[in-house]
Design an enzyme around this catalytic site. Sequence first.
Site, PDB file in Angstrom:
ATOM      1  N   TYR A   1       4.743   6.388   9.984  1.00  0.00           N
ATOM      2  CA  TYR A   1       3.930   5.200   9.702  1.00  0.00           C
ATOM      3  C   TYR A   1       4.730   4.163   8.899  1.00  0.00           C
ATOM      4  O   TYR A   1       4.669   2.960   9.185  1.00  0.00           O
ATOM      5  CB  TYR A   1       2.659   5.601   8.944  1.00  0.00           C
ATOM      6  CG  TYR A   1       1.554   4.561   9.024  1.00  0.00           C
ATOM      7  CD1 TYR A   1       0.479   4.728   9.876  1.00  0.00           C
ATOM      8  CD2 TYR A   1       1.594   3.410   8.248  1.00  0.00           C
ATOM      9  CE1 TYR A   1      -0.529   3.773   9.966  1.00  0.00           C
ATOM     10  CE2 TYR A   1       0.603   2.447   8.319  1.00  0.00           C
ATOM     11  CZ  TYR A   1      -0.456   2.635   9.181  1.00  0.00           C
ATOM     12  OH  TYR A   1      -1.438   1.682   9.271  1.00  0.00           O
TER      13      TYR A   1
ATOM     14  N   LYS B   1       2.439  -0.127  15.082  1.00  0.00           N
ATOM     15  CA  LYS B   1       3.880  -0.122  15.353  1.00  0.00           C
ATOM     16  C   LYS B   1       4.403  -1.350  16.111  1.00  0.00           C
ATOM     17  O   LYS B   1       5.612  -1.608  16.093  1.00  0.00           O
ATOM     18  CB  LYS B   1       4.239   1.130  16.182  1.00  0.00           C
ATOM     19  CG  LYS B   1       4.340   2.390  15.372  1.00  0.00           C
ATOM     20  CD  LYS B   1       5.698   2.507  14.715  1.00  0.00           C
ATOM     21  CE  LYS B   1       5.707   3.363  13.485  1.00  0.00           C
ATOM     22  NZ  LYS B   1       5.332   2.691  12.236  1.00  0.00           N
TER      23      LYS B   1
ATOM     24  N   HIS C   1       0.852  -1.186   0.000  1.00  0.00           N
ATOM     25  CA  HIS C   1       0.000   0.000   0.000  1.00  0.00           C
ATOM     26  C   HIS C   1       0.889   1.237   0.000  1.00  0.00           C
ATOM     27  O   HIS C   1       1.793   1.354   0.812  1.00  0.00           O
ATOM     28  CB  HIS C   1      -0.901   0.028   1.245  1.00  0.00           C
ATOM     29  CG  HIS C   1      -2.035  -0.954   1.188  1.00  0.00           C
ATOM     30  ND1 HIS C   1      -3.206  -0.796   1.895  1.00  0.00           N
ATOM     31  CD2 HIS C   1      -2.181  -2.106   0.493  1.00  0.00           C
ATOM     32  CE1 HIS C   1      -4.020  -1.809   1.643  1.00  0.00           C
ATOM     33  NE2 HIS C   1      -3.416  -2.612   0.803  1.00  0.00           N
TER      34      HIS C   1
ATOM     35  N   TYR D   1      -8.602   5.314   8.085  1.00  0.00           N
ATOM     36  CA  TYR D   1      -8.637   5.681   9.502  1.00  0.00           C
ATOM     37  C   TYR D   1      -9.688   6.781   9.634  1.00  0.00           C
ATOM     38  O   TYR D   1      -9.477   7.882   9.138  1.00  0.00           O
ATOM     39  CB  TYR D   1      -7.278   6.219   9.967  1.00  0.00           C
ATOM     40  CG  TYR D   1      -6.226   5.162  10.203  1.00  0.00           C
ATOM     41  CD1 TYR D   1      -5.507   4.616   9.138  1.00  0.00           C
ATOM     42  CD2 TYR D   1      -5.939   4.709  11.483  1.00  0.00           C
ATOM     43  CE1 TYR D   1      -4.535   3.648   9.362  1.00  0.00           C
ATOM     44  CE2 TYR D   1      -4.959   3.745  11.716  1.00  0.00           C
ATOM     45  CZ  TYR D   1      -4.266   3.216  10.652  1.00  0.00           C
ATOM     46  OH  TYR D   1      -3.305   2.262  10.872  1.00  0.00           O
TER      47      TYR D   1
ATOM     48  N   PRO E   1      -2.742   0.259  19.235  1.00  0.00           N
ATOM     49  CA  PRO E   1      -2.532  -0.242  17.878  1.00  0.00           C
ATOM     50  C   PRO E   1      -2.705   0.785  16.752  1.00  0.00           C
ATOM     51  O   PRO E   1      -2.417   0.468  15.596  1.00  0.00           O
ATOM     52  CB  PRO E   1      -3.578  -1.353  17.754  1.00  0.00           C
ATOM     53  CG  PRO E   1      -4.625  -1.018  18.757  1.00  0.00           C
ATOM     54  CD  PRO E   1      -3.937  -0.318  19.875  1.00  0.00           C
TER      55      PRO E   1
HETATM   56  P1  FAD Z   1       4.171 -11.613  21.166  1.00  0.00           P
HETATM   57  O1  FAD Z   1       3.735 -11.619  19.751  1.00  0.00           O
HETATM   58  O2  FAD Z   1       3.155 -11.405  22.223  1.00  0.00           O
HETATM   59  O3  FAD Z   1       4.949 -12.984  21.416  1.00  0.00           O
HETATM   60  C1  FAD Z   1       5.326 -13.398  22.709  1.00  0.00           C
HETATM   61  C2  FAD Z   1       5.355 -14.909  22.758  1.00  0.00           C
HETATM   62  O4  FAD Z   1       5.823 -15.289  24.058  1.00  0.00           O
HETATM   63  C3  FAD Z   1       3.974 -15.520  22.617  1.00  0.00           C
HETATM   64  O5  FAD Z   1       3.993 -16.536  21.634  1.00  0.00           O
HETATM   65  C4  FAD Z   1       3.641 -16.049  24.001  1.00  0.00           C
HETATM   66  O6  FAD Z   1       2.855 -17.229  23.967  1.00  0.00           O
HETATM   67  C5  FAD Z   1       5.023 -16.340  24.555  1.00  0.00           C
HETATM   68  N1  FAD Z   1       5.082 -16.308  26.022  1.00  0.00           N
HETATM   69  C6  FAD Z   1       4.374 -15.547  26.880  1.00  0.00           C
HETATM   70  N2  FAD Z   1       4.731 -15.802  28.154  1.00  0.00           N
HETATM   71  C7  FAD Z   1       5.691 -16.746  28.093  1.00  0.00           C
HETATM   72  C8  FAD Z   1       6.452 -17.425  29.080  1.00  0.00           C
HETATM   73  N3  FAD Z   1       6.284 -17.173  30.373  1.00  0.00           N
HETATM   74  N4  FAD Z   1       7.353 -18.330  28.682  1.00  0.00           N
HETATM   75  C9  FAD Z   1       7.537 -18.606  27.370  1.00  0.00           C
HETATM   76  N5  FAD Z   1       6.839 -18.002  26.378  1.00  0.00           N
HETATM   77  C10 FAD Z   1       5.929 -17.083  26.757  1.00  0.00           C
HETATM   78  N6  FAD Z   1       1.715  -4.383  15.327  1.00  0.00           N
HETATM   79  C11 FAD Z   1       2.140  -3.894  14.142  1.00  0.00           C
HETATM   80  O7  FAD Z   1       3.347  -3.675  13.978  1.00  0.00           O
HETATM   81  N7  FAD Z   1       1.275  -3.652  13.099  1.00  0.00           N
HETATM   82  C12 FAD Z   1      -0.063  -3.869  13.226  1.00  0.00           C
HETATM   83  O8  FAD Z   1      -0.817  -3.697  12.263  1.00  0.00           O
HETATM   84  C13 FAD Z   1      -0.546  -4.349  14.480  1.00  0.00           C
HETATM   85  N8  FAD Z   1      -1.855  -4.614  14.646  1.00  0.00           N
HETATM   86  C14 FAD Z   1      -2.272  -5.248  15.782  1.00  0.00           C
HETATM   87  C15 FAD Z   1      -3.599  -5.615  15.874  1.00  0.00           C
HETATM   88  C16 FAD Z   1      -4.037  -6.286  17.011  1.00  0.00           C
HETATM   89  C17 FAD Z   1      -5.474  -6.704  17.082  1.00  0.00           C
HETATM   90  C18 FAD Z   1      -3.134  -6.591  18.074  1.00  0.00           C
HETATM   91  C19 FAD Z   1      -3.600  -7.330  19.315  1.00  0.00           C
HETATM   92  C20 FAD Z   1      -1.813  -6.217  17.983  1.00  0.00           C
HETATM   93  C21 FAD Z   1      -1.365  -5.553  16.839  1.00  0.00           C
HETATM   94  N9  FAD Z   1      -0.021  -5.207  16.687  1.00  0.00           N
HETATM   95  C22 FAD Z   1       0.406  -4.629  15.536  1.00  0.00           C
HETATM   96  C23 FAD Z   1       0.939  -5.478  17.755  1.00  0.00           C
HETATM   97  C24 FAD Z   1       1.698  -6.788  17.530  1.00  0.00           C
HETATM   98  O9  FAD Z   1       0.798  -7.861  17.379  1.00  0.00           O
HETATM   99  C25 FAD Z   1       2.630  -7.025  18.722  1.00  0.00           C
HETATM  100  O10 FAD Z   1       3.346  -5.853  18.998  1.00  0.00           O
HETATM  101  C26 FAD Z   1       3.615  -8.161  18.458  1.00  0.00           C
HETATM  102  O11 FAD Z   1       2.978  -9.422  18.493  1.00  0.00           O
HETATM  103  C27 FAD Z   1       4.761  -8.174  19.501  1.00  0.00           C
HETATM  104  O12 FAD Z   1       5.621  -9.241  19.258  1.00  0.00           O
HETATM  105  P2  FAD Z   1       6.408  -9.922  20.447  1.00  0.00           P
HETATM  106  O13 FAD Z   1       7.217 -11.014  19.821  1.00  0.00           O
HETATM  107  O14 FAD Z   1       7.102  -8.895  21.249  1.00  0.00           O
HETATM  108  O15 FAD Z   1       5.300 -10.501  21.420  1.00  0.00           O
HETATM  109  C1  DHB Z   2      -4.331  -3.262  11.344  1.00  0.00           C
HETATM  110  C2  DHB Z   2      -4.051  -3.107  12.685  1.00  0.00           C
HETATM  111  C3  DHB Z   2      -3.653  -1.875  13.139  1.00  0.00           C
HETATM  112  O1  DHB Z   2      -3.371  -1.697  14.443  1.00  0.00           O
HETATM  113  C4  DHB Z   2      -3.540  -0.792  12.275  1.00  0.00           C
HETATM  114  O2  DHB Z   2      -3.180   0.407  12.761  1.00  0.00           O
HETATM  115  C5  DHB Z   2      -3.806  -0.968  10.940  1.00  0.00           C
HETATM  116  C6  DHB Z   2      -4.205  -2.219  10.471  1.00  0.00           C
HETATM  117  C7  DHB Z   2      -4.755  -4.597  10.870  1.00  0.00           C
HETATM  118  O3  DHB Z   2      -4.940  -5.491  11.706  1.00  0.00           O
HETATM  119  O4  DHB Z   2      -4.951  -4.761   9.654  1.00  0.00           O
END
Ligand code: FAD
Ligand code: DHB
Length: 397
Positions: free
Chosen positions: A384, A296, A72, A201, A292
Amino acid sequence: MRTRVGIVGAGPAGLVLSLLLAERGIDSMIVETRSRAAIEETIRAGVLEQGTVDLLLDHGVGARALAEGAKHDGVELRFGGQGHRIDFAGLTGRSIWLYPQHEVLKDLIAARLKAGAVIRFGASDVSLRDVASDAPVISFVDTGGSPVDLRCDVIAGCDGSAGISRHSIPDAGRVDFFRAYPFGWFGILVEAPRSAPELVYAHSERGFALISTRTPEVQRMYFQCDPEENADDWSDDRIWEELQTRVAGDGFRLTEGRIFQRGVLPMRSYVCEPMRYGRLFLAGDVAHTVPPTGAKGLNLAVADVVLLTDVLERYFTSGSSELFDDYGPTAARRVWRAQHFSWWMTSMLHTAPDASPFDVRRQIGELESVTSSTAGSAYLAEAYTGWPFARLGPRGG
Ligand code: FAD
Ligand code: DHB
């Protein structure tokens, strides 16, 4: 059991770290509480920054994102019943990619397992010991019920926002910066064609809405709601009416379809400082969570582990821990920029429960300023699409 880098968590941070370390000849092992299937089915992020996609491609795990994801070149901000495009490509020369997080994780897990990496899925009772010593340990119980001690040179805490690893930093030396928002996001997945060519948005007096996409057949939509809302209390008709009202204007209408997944997510801003204590390094959501709205979170997790790989490479090639102290402060600079951006997008686009008519008009003034000014639009586009990765050691400053 022994490894050089013990990684807690197989999310984006943990898996990308193990990939980058392996390419520099540094062995690691991942301990993860969930099953592989649960990880690969959880619906989360959708937006990847250009730098994240480039990194996946450079390291051999981006082919599917490129083939099946969608590039995009901008987004639309809708307010006062009209759409205003922010031209990312024109303003910054960069774009974003729509490719779901769980597909990224499928690609990473498959690639790591194929390369012989050890990922201990389904671990329980995970705890960290002796993180301030030269021989930290990850203890856990494996899927067969046997206790395991994984001895490491360093531990990377990549266990997400509910993770345990940050609690190994003593309370006296840890500062938790926290902000809760008085609203959440109601998210749905819908079987329908796209309603708009790019993400929308939308600001409205009834609150924020976001129209995103997954594939040509599946769409992702969110709207601001009470954080205590029960998603099952909403009929499909009520969801569509709310979404249609929030994006209305210009003759724009969403194409409706079968809603097959729904949920409410809370919104918070959180930063843990420091991001390193002894031989424990935090990366990703366990160290910082963003609301969200700026898309980021995943991208920040990737930026952390790019930096951490530089630090660990220096340590394992020269035995020097001189970059250990630089990790947290260097990572925190990006984290706080992203915190500001995510907070700013959230505040500009959401309607607080106690918002006055003045607040709503002020937001529209701000949106006018951003969309009618090249400087304003360029700031949004730069943030962004993502800032360049910071690097340390031979690759950076
Ligand atoms: P996580 O993905 O949470 O991974 C952590 C892992 O550790 C998990 O698999 C968990 O099971 C495991 N764990 C937990 N506790 C323990 C333990 N005690 N021992 C061993 N393992 C454990 N980010 C973006 O950049 N762009 C987006 O568009 C965006 N949209 C989002 C939309 C939604 C609906 C949500 C909920 C989040 C969104 N995010 C987005 C944020 C993004 O999903 C998170 O920032 C990202 O998953 C972080 O990655 P991480 O590896 O730090 O943590
Ligand atoms: C999506 C999630 C977000 O947090 C965002 O800012 C844009 C798109 C998504 O899940 O597609």
